[in-house]
Design an enzyme around this catalytic site. Structure first.
Site, PDB file in Angstrom:
ATOM      1  N   LYS A 116       7.556  15.011  20.512  1.00  0.00           N
ATOM      2  CA  LYS A 116       7.976  13.999  19.299  1.00  0.00           C
ATOM      3  C   LYS A 116       8.460  13.295  19.736  1.00  0.00           C
ATOM      4  O   LYS A 116       9.110  12.393  18.711  1.00  0.00           O
ATOM      5  CB  LYS A 116       8.972  15.750  18.850  1.00  0.00           C
ATOM      6  CG  LYS A 116       8.030  16.796  18.196  1.00  0.00           C
ATOM      7  CD  LYS A 116       8.648  17.019  16.626  1.00  0.00           C
ATOM      8  CE  LYS A 116       7.931  17.437  16.474  1.00  0.00           C
ATOM      9  NZ  LYS A 116       7.920  18.872  14.805  1.00  0.00           N
ATOM     10  N   LYS A 197      -4.411  20.088  16.310  1.00  0.00           N
ATOM     11  CA  LYS A 197      -3.576  20.545  15.642  1.00  0.00           C
ATOM     12  C   LYS A 197      -3.754  20.843  13.867  1.00  0.00           C
ATOM     13  O   LYS A 197      -3.623  19.785  13.986  1.00  0.00           O
ATOM     14  CB  LYS A 197      -2.600  21.450  16.291  1.00  0.00           C
ATOM     15  CG  LYS A 197      -2.196  22.794  15.632  1.00  0.00           C
ATOM     16  CD  LYS A 197      -0.724  23.176  16.104  1.00  0.00           C
ATOM     17  CE  LYS A 197       0.264  22.416  15.337  1.00  0.00           C
ATOM     18  NZ  LYS A 197       1.659  23.517  15.360  1.00  0.00           N
ATOM     19  N   LYS A 200       1.507  20.264   9.080  1.00  0.00           N
ATOM     20  CA  LYS A 200       2.361  19.828   7.924  1.00  0.00           C
ATOM     21  C   LYS A 200       1.987  18.953   7.656  1.00  0.00           C
ATOM     22  O   LYS A 200       1.493  17.462   6.429  1.00  0.00           O
ATOM     23  CB  LYS A 200       2.937  21.071   7.364  1.00  0.00           C
ATOM     24  CG  LYS A 200       3.524  22.407   7.720  1.00  0.00           C
ATOM     25  CD  LYS A 200       4.688  22.669   7.730  1.00  0.00           C
ATOM     26  CE  LYS A 200       5.147  23.527   8.195  1.00  0.00           C
ATOM     27  NZ  LYS A 200       5.605  23.145   9.297  1.00  0.00           N
TER      28      LYS A 200
HETATM   29  N1  AQP Z   1      -2.977  24.989  12.868  1.00  0.00           N
HETATM   30  C1  AQP Z   1      -1.851  26.027  13.406  1.00  0.00           C
HETATM   31  N2  AQP Z   1      -3.022  27.231  13.594  1.00  0.00           N
HETATM   32  C2  AQP Z   1      -2.528  28.295  14.175  1.00  0.00           C
HETATM   33  N3  AQP Z   1      -0.633  28.839  13.597  1.00  0.00           N
HETATM   34  C3  AQP Z   1      -0.313  27.447  13.351  1.00  0.00           C
HETATM   35  N4  AQP Z   1       1.241  27.541  13.443  1.00  0.00           N
HETATM   36  C4  AQP Z   1       1.406  26.294  12.948  1.00  0.00           C
HETATM   37  N5  AQP Z   1       0.333  25.248  12.957  1.00  0.00           N
HETATM   38  C5  AQP Z   1      -1.017  26.166  13.649  1.00  0.00           C
HETATM   39  C6  AQP Z   1       1.890  28.589  13.741  1.00  0.00           C
HETATM   40  O1  AQP Z   1       2.992  28.230  12.668  1.00  0.00           O
HETATM   41  C7  AQP Z   1       4.450  28.930  12.456  1.00  0.00           C
HETATM   42  C8  AQP Z   1       5.161  27.427  12.408  1.00  0.00           C
HETATM   43  O2  AQP Z   1       5.150  26.741  12.810  1.00  0.00           O
HETATM   44  P1  AQP Z   1       6.650  25.636  12.332  1.00  0.00           P
HETATM   45  O3  AQP Z   1       7.020  25.105  11.108  1.00  0.00           O
HETATM   46  O4  AQP Z   1       7.821  25.909  13.119  1.00  0.00           O
HETATM   47  O5  AQP Z   1       6.244  24.049  12.854  1.00  0.00           O
HETATM   48  P2  AQP Z   1       4.602  23.942  13.707  1.00  0.00           P
HETATM   49  O6  AQP Z   1       4.110  25.064  14.642  1.00  0.00           O
HETATM   50  O7  AQP Z   1       5.133  22.387  14.859  1.00  0.00           O
HETATM   51  O8  AQP Z   1       3.528  23.772  11.912  1.00  0.00           O
HETATM   52  P3  AQP Z   1       3.190  22.008  11.697  1.00  0.00           P
HETATM   53  O9  AQP Z   1       2.599  23.122  10.507  1.00  0.00           O
HETATM   54  O10 AQP Z   1       2.259  22.117  12.966  1.00  0.00           O
HETATM   55  O11 AQP Z   1       4.232  21.675  11.553  1.00  0.00           O
HETATM   56  P4  AQP Z   1       4.696  19.872  11.771  1.00  0.00           P
HETATM   57  O12 AQP Z   1       3.876  19.109  11.132  1.00  0.00           O
HETATM   58  O13 AQP Z   1       6.173  19.938  10.820  1.00  0.00           O
HETATM   59  O14 AQP Z   1       5.222  20.269  12.996  1.00  0.00           O
HETATM   60  C9  AQP Z   1       4.311  28.540  14.204  1.00  0.00           C
HETATM   61  O15 AQP Z   1       4.014  30.192  14.564  1.00  0.00           O
HETATM   62  C10 AQP Z   1       2.970  28.033  14.650  1.00  0.00           C
HETATM   63  O16 AQP Z   1       2.696  28.364  16.599  1.00  0.00           O
END
Ligand code: AQP
Length: 332
Positions: A116, A197, A200
């Site tokens: 990050k 991955k 969001k």
């Molecule tokens: N692509 C993915 N496949 C499977 N699981 C996923 N998770 C996230 N992306 C995938 C799971 O979603 C949960 C919540 O995630 P988070 O909000 O804590 O943030 P993150 O993992 O960083 O998800 P994002 O969507 O990638 O958010 P941003 O873009 O803000 O960094 C977790 O249990 C994660 O494993």
């Protein structure tokens, strides 16, 4: 009697955007199933989202809409404690005490911090660095036995265990040591770049299916998904795009990879991509409809998150009081 044996689980999701198909299949859909077997607490991790700069008016709306999304995905406020992290001040309070019990060297080793920091080079703030201490507080406040996390969060959970056992060693038994609960569901990758991955906050909207996308948009995005120059629908090393589409199709339909290969034999990628788009659009339809109903009923949402915060605060406060006493703070 059975009730008493149920384990405690806690998980959270950041309100950094509309949940993606990855968040849904990899996390939130399982939370809805798990609430039947565990004492579960689920939170919108709004304080964590502040480690990246947010536009205040948008952020406020997004927190509420993400709360509604959790309910729309099947998390039930009558079965789980469903709350917003900042509504329970004990998270920030315990986060501070734990930050004082976490070493600089431990935090420096976190790969998410390195990632990050590289992504947001103009805003490498102290919160981004101490994030794992707050995450440890989120978990330890509820004395969680299990934390459903993706592989990406495993390192943070290990740090939580290290901090908890160090604290228990110095001050006497205070915290339950949580175990990771790694869901068997695979990671969902970006449709535009299947080595990345699905996220969001991905700036490329074609890579990402959000759970509120309209059916036509979903089908269109799948039709454009990056694949390879072959034609056979089969799961094999090197076919990252097709492997990802098959993983999604299997997660939604329950079919095995072999069955999918057999069903699409001789039909080519075009047919397969359209089929994946259609099953996903159909699968998400009830979620979209429930979400629209909930957003039309803000009073109900307010009632739910207030009730969730009260329930969470009651549990969290017990742990916080114990911790304050153990470290020697003078009772107010
Ligand atoms: N692509 C993915 N496949 C499977 N699981 C996923 N998770 C996230 N992306 C995938 C799971 O979603 C949960 C919540 O995630 P988070 O909000 O804590 O943030 P993150 O993992 O960083 O998800 P994002 O969507 O990638 O958010 P941003 O873009 O803000 O960094 C977790 O249990 C994660 O494993």
């Amino acid at each position: 009697m059975e009730e008493q044996k149920k384990k405690v689980i806690l998980s959270g999701i950041q309100p950094t955007g509309v949940f993606t198909l990855g968040n849904y299949l990899g996390a939130v859909r399982n939370w809805a199933q798990m609430q039947e077997d565990f004492h579960s607490a689920y939170m919108i991790a709004d304080l964590h989202a502040l480690t990246v700069r947010q536009e205040p008016a948008d952020f406020r709306k997004r927190i509420l809409s993400c709360y509604a999304l959790l309910l729309a995905c099947g998390v039930d406020p009558d079965k789980s404690v469903v709350f917003i992290q900042s509504h329970v001040p004990a998270h920030a309070q315990l986060g501070w005490v734990l930050a004082c019990n976490t070493q600089f060297g431990e935090l420096s080793r976190m790969t998410q911090f390195k990632d990050k920091a590289a992504q947001h080079a103009d805003n490498i703030n102290a919160g981004l660095f101490t994030y794992p201490a707050l995450m440890a507080a989120d978990i330890l406040l509820y004395q969680a036995d299990l934390v459903p996390v993706g592989v990406d969060q495993k390192q943070h959970l290990e740090l939580t265990r290290d901090v908890a056992s160090r604290f228990n060693g110095i001050y006497g038994n205070t915290f339950t040591l949580p175990e990771p609960y790694i869901a068997k569901e695979a990671k969902i990758m970006s449709l535009a770049d299947p080595l990345k991955k699905m996220s969001k906050s991905d700036p490329n909207p074609n890579g990402c299916i959000t759970i509120l996308d309209e059916p036509g948009t979903i089908v269109r995005k799948f039709k454009r998904a990056v694949t390879d120059s072959e034609t056979e629908v089969c799961y094999r090393e090197g076919k990252d795009g097709i492997n990802n589409l098959m993983t999604i199709y299997a997660a939604v339909t329950g079919l095995s990879m072999d069955q999918i290969t057999a069903d699409f034999a001789g039909r080519g990628y075009g047919d397969f991509k359209a089929a994946v788009g259609e099953v996903v659009a159909e699968h998400l339809r009830p979620v979209r409809e429930r979400y629209a109903d909930l957003m039309n009923n803000k009073d109900y949402l307010t009632e739910c998150y207030r009730k969730g915060a009260e329930q969470a605060a009651r549990i969290a406060h017990r742990t916080l009081e114990k911790v304050y006493k153990k470290v020697g703070l003078l009772p107010a």
